[in-house]
Enzyme design. Structure first.
Site, PDB file in Angstrom:
ATOM      1  N   SER A   1       2.558  26.548 -40.144  1.00  0.00           N
ATOM      2  CA  SER A   1       3.968  26.803 -40.461  1.00  0.00           C
ATOM      3  C   SER A   1       4.110  28.054 -41.317  1.00  0.00           C
ATOM      4  CB  SER A   1       4.501  25.594 -41.236  1.00  0.00           C
ATOM      5  OG  SER A   1       5.735  25.887 -41.843  1.00  0.00           O
TER       6      SER A   1
ATOM      7  N   TYR B   1       3.585  18.449 -48.272  1.00  0.00           N
ATOM      8  CA  TYR B   1       3.561  18.775 -46.837  1.00  0.00           C
ATOM      9  C   TYR B   1       3.045  20.201 -46.625  1.00  0.00           C
ATOM     10  CZ  TYR B   1       5.390  21.012 -42.688  1.00  0.00           C
ATOM     11  OH  TYR B   1       5.500  21.795 -41.565  1.00  0.00           O
TER      12      TYR B   1
ATOM     13  N   LYS C   1      -0.638  21.879 -44.804  1.00  0.00           N
ATOM     14  CA  LYS C   1      -0.791  22.943 -43.791  1.00  0.00           C
ATOM     15  C   LYS C   1      -1.800  23.987 -44.287  1.00  0.00           C
ATOM     16  CE  LYS C   1       1.908  21.362 -40.637  1.00  0.00           C
ATOM     17  NZ  LYS C   1       1.299  20.779 -39.428  1.00  0.00           N
TER      18      LYS C   1
END
Ligand code: UD1
Length: 343
Positions: free
Chosen positions: A128, A153, A157
């Site tokens: 992302s 979160y 990544k």
């Protein structure tokens, strides 16, 4: 000749399902594994209706290593893996960090360990633009520094990218990290699309639900940013365009064209749109008015980010093709279909 088989973890999810369609249309065979924690098995029917071919589907949680191993044993023809399976709600990750670390990290570890155990050496990973935080220079290129994550979160990544880089440096694993900007829209057939559980956290599903009358009005999170109209700017990428990027990444790896063991690409349009511009574009594209109010900023939001997708153009031969108007029309068509609103 038998088709090359691609294992797609999280393949009944939003981006995963569109990618399975693109893979099948490009001549690959797909095996989906998904625990259905945030999707349903009916998605497989939608994929079959679009492509005329039913992907293999195994209800498997990537955190269950034995179950992942069994999939590799059942399908010995797997040549590459696209790993989507992960939890992705930013707010929830702040409340339940251990859940996010366990789910997103253990899934990746199990998948990569079983890949290596079965001599499957190519992986495409769903990353992302969140890894850039607020970049100092725009549009952002892949060599911009990764900044401390704003949520568990986002941190998962970054850690997953590092796990893959370190592993590729130690063995024959090769891969591509695709850093998505803001995926939006649905397949033009409206057979598959985004299906958020509960109140949507992301902008476009909130807009389409407001258009459908499910939500009263949209809250625009802040109009006092240092942007031309004061609202935040993002790079909204059509999900079908994004799905094609995965097919091109698989072809790049399987064709042995990669120069680096773990390569990274921005997948965006290269154009930033503000929240207010996106609302106007939706209204113009669909003719449906979106009631909205300006509210305070959302914690953790960055002001503006959009991609320099030049590397994906030059190296993968990938370009975004869909206009934002067609993209928003596809999102609206999908919303109307799931709500039973006449088209
Ligand atoms: C968010 C995550 C990002 C993640 C992505 C996954 C944050 C800070 N970032 O991206 O890490 O990869 O989701 O889908 O959460 N907005 C409104 N009203 C709304 C909803 C959103 O004004 O009801 C605004 C937001 O402030 C933002 C823009 O719309 O400026 C896009 O928001 P969203 O769709 O949630 O995506 P991101 O926050 O960019």
């Amino acid at each position: 000749m038998s088709k090359s088989i691609i294992l797609v973890t999280g393949g009944t999810g939003y981006i995963g399902s569109h990618t399975v369609v693109a893979l099948q249309q490009a001549g690959f065979e797909a095996v989906i594994i998904d625990n259905l924690s945030n999707s349903t098995a009916e998605v497989v029917d939608g994929i079959a209706r679009i492509t005329g071919a039913r992907p293999h589907f195994e209800r498997v949680d990537c955190c269950d290593r034995h179950a992942v191993a069994a999939v590799f044993e059942k399908y010995p023809g797997i040549t590459a893996v696209i790993h989507f399976a992960a939890s992705k709600a930013v707010g929830e990750s702040v409340e339940k960090p251990l859940l996010y670390y366990r789910n997103n990290l253990v899934s990746l570890l199990n998948v990569v360990e079983e890949m290596l155990a079965h001599a499957v050496l190519s992986i495409v990973f769903s990353s992302s633009c969140t890894v850039y935080g607020q970049p100092a220079a725009l549009p952002v290129t892949e060599d911009a520094p990764v900044q401390p994550a704003l949520s568990p979160y986002g941190n998962t990544k970054q850690i997953c990218e590092e796990i893959l880089r370190d592993t590729a440096a130690s063995c024959a694993l090769q891969g591509v990290l695709l850093r998505y900007f803001n995926p939006v829209g649905a397949h033009p057939s409206a057979e598959i699309g985004e299906w958020p559980v509960g109140v949507p956290q992301n902008l476009v599903p909130f807009i389409t639900q407001t258009a459908a009358g499910v939500r009263k009005e949209l809250s625009v999170f802040g109009n006092d940013y240092h942007t031309p109209d004061g609202s935040c700017i993002r790079d909204y990428i059509n999900v079908v365009d994004l799905a094609r990027a995965h097919v091109q990444a698989v072809n790049y790896l399987l064709g042995g064209k990669n120069k680096t063991a773990m390569d990274v690409f921005n997948i965006g349009t290269g154009k930033g749109l503000s929240v207010l511009e996106l609302v106007s574009a939706f209204q113009e594209a669909t003719g449906v008015k979106i009631p909205y109010k300006i509210t305070g900023r959302r914690a953790g939001d960055i002001e503006q980010v959009w991609a320099n997708p030049g590397k994906a153009h030059a190296v993968l031969g990938w370009h975004a093709q869909e206009s934002i108007e067609d993209t928003l029309r596809s999102a609206w068509k999908w919303e109307k279909k799931v709500r039973g609103i006449e088209q």
